[in-house]
Design an enzyme around this catalytic site. Structure first.
Site, short mmCIF file in Angstrom:
data_model
loop_
_atom_site.label_atom_id
_atom_site.label_comp_id
_atom_site.label_asym_id
_atom_site.label_seq_id
_atom_site.Cartn_x
_atom_site.Cartn_y
_atom_site.Cartn_z
N CYS A 2 3.14 4.72 10.95
CA CYS A 2 3.51 4.31 12.15
C CYS A 2 3.67 3.38 13.33
O CYS A 2 3.69 3.10 13.02
CB CYS A 2 1.87 5.46 12.99
SG CYS A 2 1.39 6.91 12.50
N ARG A 27 7.61 2.85 9.20
CA ARG A 27 6.68 2.23 8.82
C ARG A 27 5.73 3.80 8.66
O ARG A 27 4.58 4.13 9.22
CB ARG A 27 5.82 1.61 10.43
CG ARG A 27 6.67 0.03 10.43
CD ARG A 27 5.49 -0.44 11.41
NE ARG A 27 3.63 -0.49 11.17
CZ ARG A 27 3.49 -1.44 11.71
NH1 ARG A 27 4.25 -2.65 12.28
NH2 ARG A 27 2.55 -2.02 11.15
N TRP A 74 3.48 8.86 10.90
CA TRP A 74 3.49 8.89 9.57
C TRP A 74 2.01 9.61 9.00
O TRP A 74 0.56 9.93 9.57
CB TRP A 74 2.82 7.93 8.74
CG TRP A 74 2.52 8.27 7.51
CD1 TRP A 74 3.43 8.34 6.13
CD2 TRP A 74 1.43 7.88 6.62
NE1 TRP A 74 2.94 7.59 4.88
CE2 TRP A 74 1.42 7.99 5.16
CE3 TRP A 74 -0.06 7.85 7.30
CZ2 TRP A 74 0.80 8.19 4.62
CZ3 TRP A 74 -0.88 8.02 6.31
CH2 TRP A 74 -0.63 8.17 3.99
N ASN A 102 -1.51 4.77 16.82
CA ASN A 102 -1.37 4.58 15.29
C ASN A 102 -3.38 4.70 15.14
O ASN A 102 -3.98 4.10 15.56
CB ASN A 102 -0.65 3.62 15.29
CG ASN A 102 0.41 3.34 15.64
OD1 ASN A 102 1.10 4.36 15.17
ND2 ASN A 102 0.76 2.37 16.12
N GLY A 103 -3.59 5.02 13.66
CA GLY A 103 -4.41 5.01 13.48
C GLY A 103 -5.83 6.35 12.87
O GLY A 103 -5.25 7.17 13.15
N GLU A 483 3.64 -3.74 -11.55
CA GLU A 483 4.90 -3.54 -10.39
C GLU A 483 6.13 -3.22 -10.76
O GLU A 483 6.05 -2.32 -10.32
CB GLU A 483 5.56 -5.64 -9.97
CG GLU A 483 6.00 -5.20 -8.83
CD GLU A 483 5.58 -4.80 -7.75
OE1 GLU A 483 4.33 -4.43 -7.83
OE2 GLU A 483 6.53 -4.71 -7.01
N LYS A 487 7.10 -0.02 -8.53
CA LYS A 487 8.85 0.26 -8.21
C LYS A 487 9.03 1.42 -8.53
O LYS A 487 9.92 1.90 -7.41
CB LYS A 487 9.48 -0.77 -7.78
CG LYS A 487 9.09 -2.53 -7.96
CD LYS A 487 9.70 -2.11 -6.28
CE LYS A 487 7.81 -1.89 -5.60
NZ LYS A 487 7.45 -3.14 -5.18
N GLU A 490 7.14 5.04 -7.02
CA GLU A 490 7.79 4.80 -5.19
C GLU A 490 8.98 5.36 -4.56
O GLU A 490 8.84 5.64 -3.79
CB GLU A 490 6.45 3.68 -4.40
CG GLU A 490 7.96 2.49 -4.66
CD GLU A 490 6.86 1.48 -4.17
OE1 GLU A 490 6.26 1.95 -2.97
OE2 GLU A 490 7.25 -0.11 -3.93
N HIS A 506 -4.62 1.94 -27.96
CA HIS A 506 -5.64 1.74 -28.20
C HIS A 506 -5.38 3.43 -26.76
O HIS A 506 -6.55 4.03 -26.40
CB HIS A 506 -6.54 1.04 -26.87
CG HIS A 506 -6.77 0.09 -27.88
ND1 HIS A 506 -8.06 -0.37 -29.35
CD2 HIS A 506 -5.98 -1.36 -27.72
CE1 HIS A 506 -7.67 -1.67 -29.45
NE2 HIS A 506 -6.48 -2.27 -29.14
N LYS A 609 6.12 1.74 5.30
CA LYS A 609 5.57 0.54 4.85
C LYS A 609 4.02 0.38 6.48
O LYS A 609 3.93 0.88 7.62
CB LYS A 609 6.81 -0.50 5.97
CG LYS A 609 6.53 -2.04 5.29
CD LYS A 609 7.24 -2.27 3.94
CE LYS A 609 7.71 -3.37 3.73
NZ LYS A 609 8.09 -3.66 3.12
C1 F6R Z 1 5.16 -1.36 -2.44
C2 F6R Z 1 3.81 -1.86 -1.92
C3 F6R Z 1 2.97 -1.47 -1.38
C4 F6R Z 1 2.32 -2.53 -0.82
C5 F6R Z 1 1.08 -2.41 -0.26
C6 F6R Z 1 0.39 -4.04 0.63
O1 F6R Z 1 6.39 -1.68 -3.34
O2 F6R Z 1 5.19 -2.35 -0.59
O3 F6R Z 1 2.34 -1.38 -2.39
O4 F6R Z 1 2.50 -3.54 -1.43
O5 F6R Z 1 1.10 -1.68 1.23
O6 F6R Z 1 0.99 -4.23 1.63
P1 F6R Z 1 1.16 -5.47 2.48
O7 F6R Z 1 1.50 -6.42 1.00
O8 F6R Z 1 1.68 -5.15 3.61
O9 F6R Z 1 -0.50 -5.97 2.87
#
Ligand code: F6R
Length: 614
Positions: A2, A27, A74, A102-103, A483, A487, A490, A506, A609
């Protein structure tokens, strides 16, 4: 998660708010709204969908006034629709209030039931509306006092902004666990959940701390603590370069950020390597040499991609610094109570510096008396400020929701720290000097790696329709397998899992069939033959294999090529730096697959984000 933007001054608020929301949209992007004031009239505009939907709505129904608050959401409570979008209104006539938040308000149900029993009618399913209704109930002509009273009733986290026609010349903001910053202009002030919303308007900001409340007018801003005393906040100058967060000709931020990695790594290294003592140096660790030398254990705590970077760090620290390391999901670590010896350093890894779980893990570690460092990208973020010291990534803004350059920058910083701790202990100056040379070579090697783009695009075209994908790596490349899978899922919504390659037999090998490709990370190295055996096991069961291999040694490359269906070659680098070169084709593969599937690469569904809720 948010975004909040507020403005008070002499200019029309609407375009400033909408532009700020556009900058914060990464965000949270399921709805957006704003409320402005003209004298004692409040103008509310909100819409489900992206900020652009709100923009179109404002074309036909502009919101006049030089004061306003806005929000991009969000969803946490209640689906993404017009009604649940912020701002939320309560009260009537002059006593109306508008709130953006937010929160998460954890006791909202109790508060809501109580208000409903007193005859208050709710309109939305959000927790935020409870704040608005409570402020309206306590509104006795003084908005600041009403907000103050309500804050003491709330349990949970908030960054919030409130306006009311009763006090048409001020905005009230408050923070507990969700960031808020005051932007200081000339005859105007701003409120934002993230300074990037203020780009182009002001570089002067004052961060609110938890339990602080702020009151903004055109000419002044005041910050108060929980005891109502005025506090003088430090004014920071934010270092944004105009255009830094523009697309610069790239179709998406994610692609732009993938291509920024050579420069980001250059920035992470700049001025931090010292030939004189074959070690690394950091300006802001703020721990004395004795504390650093005494470290008997290091705990990395993080979430998501940052957690994967921490896992790479674990291998690096154990190899070069010979310090036992644990990597903990911050969301688990914050509620566990593991016995931790005194000489343990906790390092929080985070791009945003605002991740709620990582912040809570940091606070819990501090409370127990451990030195806490952060490896963080966003300057002045909550985690960067609350840690005892730390290292900034200097990667520049990361806007794409899928983290790319932050990962490679974090891995680079972790290599520097492993060198630093190693040189304090067992690592010889010759080994240190060799690492310095290897690190210096990385930006150019990543540039070379990026040349795999057209090959990756071809492979994406062949496999974009699959439903499942497996990622396999060992040692330094096990976290990269995780990772790569993260990627892909998501941004393309394909189910993907990463495994240590040898674990396949396994259980997970049961998933292998002709329609489930496996990506094998098999660059040259000490366990190349072992990983090749795992690759053969998948081939033997009819699974298509995409291999990431090292260029250079024809015999090795030919061997991989003869066994895999597709091969992407990357520069041959020492094993501890292989995560940097091998993750790049995986990022590109996810990007192109998502594009071919018609997904919104920069704003994948259900995500945001910066996860500032638990
Ligand atoms: C995946 C991604 C998330 C962040 C996670 C932690 O592409 O971006 O998994 O890595 O939410 O975020 P930060 O690094 O901002 O604490």
């Amino acid at each position: 998660m948010c975004g909040i933007v507020g403005y008070i001054g002499k200019r029309e608020a609407e375009p400033i708010l909408v532009e700020g929301l556009r900058r914060l949209e990464y965000r949270g992007y399921d709805s957006a709204g704003l409320a402005t004031l003209t004298g004692n009239r409040l103008h509310l505009r909100k819409k489900a969908g992206r900020v652009s939907e709100l923009g179109s709505f404002l074309q036909t129904s502009p919101a006049p006034g030089c004061i306003g608050i806005s929000h991009t959401r969000w969803a946490t409570h209640g689906p993404a629709n017009d009604v649940n979008a912020h701002p939320h209104l309560a009260g009537t006539g002059n006593g109306q209030v508008a709130v953006v938040h937010n929160g998460v308000i954890e006791n909202y149900l109790v508060l809501r039931r109580h208000l409903e029993s007193e005859g208050v009618r709710f309109h939305s399913q959000t927790d935020t509306e409870v704040i608005a209704q409570l402020i309206a109930c306590h509104m006795d002509g003084d908005l600041v006092e009403a907000v103050r009273k309500v804050l003491s009733l709330l349990k949970g986290t908030y960054g919030l902004a409130v306006v009311s026609p009763r006090n048409p010349d001020l905005i009230v903001g408050a923070r507990l666990g969700s960031p808020l910053v005051v932007g200081i202009g000339d005859g105007e002030h701003y409120l934002a959940s993230d300074p990037s919303a203020l780009t182009g308007n002001t570089q002067k900001v004052a961060y609110l701390q938890d339990n602080q409340l702020c009151v903004l007018t055109s000419d002044e801003y005041h910050i108060f603590d929980a005891e109502k005393s005025r506090v003088s906040a430090l004014v920071h100058s934010i270092d944004w370069t105009p255009g830094e967060s523009d697309l610069n000709g790239f179709p998406h931020y994610m692609l732009k950020e993938i291509y920024e990695q050579p420069e980001a790594i250059e920035n992470a290294l700049r001025g931090r390597l010292s030939d004189a003592d074959s070690s690394a140096h950091f300006g802001g660790l703020n721990l004395d040499v004795q504390q650093l030398r005494r470290a008997e254990r290091i705990i990395f705590t993080a979430c998501g991609t940052s957690y994967h970077a921490g896992m790479v760090g674990e291998y690096m620290f154990e190899e070069f610094a010979r310090i036992p390391v644990e990597v903990e999901y911050a969301s688990e670590f914050r509620y566990r109570n593991p016995p931790i010896d005194q000489n343990t350093i906790v390092i929080a890894l985070t791009q945003s510096g605002e991740t709620a779980d990582t912040l809570a893990a940091l606070r819990e570690s501090k409370r127990k008396g451990h030195p806490v460092l952060s490896i963080c990208n966003v300057v002045g973020s909550s985690i960067a400020r609350e840690a005892d010291g730390g290292v900034y990534l200097r990667a520049g803004p990361e806007i794409g929701v899928a983290s790319t350059k932050a990962f490679t920058s974090q891995v680079t910083i972790l290599a520097l720290l492993a060198l630093f701790f190693g040189r304090m202990r067992h690592l010889s100056s010759i080994q240190g000097a060799r690492m310095i040379d290897e690190l210096h070579a990385m930006p150019d090697l990543i540039r070379r790696t990026l040349r795999c783009q057209s090959e990756v695009q071809r492979i994406a075209e062949k496999y974009f329709h699959v439903d499942n994908m497996l990622y396999m790596g060992r040692q330094y490349l096990y976290p990269v397998a995780l990772e790569g899978a993260l990627k892909l899922k998501e941004i393309s919504y394909i189910h993907a899992e990463g495994y240590p390659a040898a674990e396949m037999k396994h259980g997970p090998i049961a998933l292998v069939d002709a329609s489930t490709p496996s990506i094998f990370l098999v660059p040259r190295g000490s366990i190349f033959d072992k990983v090749m055996s795992n690759l053969e096991e998948v081939k033997a069961r009819g699974g298509p294999v995409i291999a990431i291999a090292s260029e250079g040694d024809a015999a090795v490359t030919d061997h991989v090529m003869s066994r895999a269906d597709e091969v992407i070659v990357v520069p041959d680098v020492p094993e501890y730096l292989q995560p940097l070169v091998t993750v790049v084709p995986l990022q590109l593969l996810s990007y192109y697959i998502a594009l071919l599937r018609g997904c919104d690469v920069d704003k994948p569904r259900n995500l945001a984000k910066s996860v500032t809720v638990e």
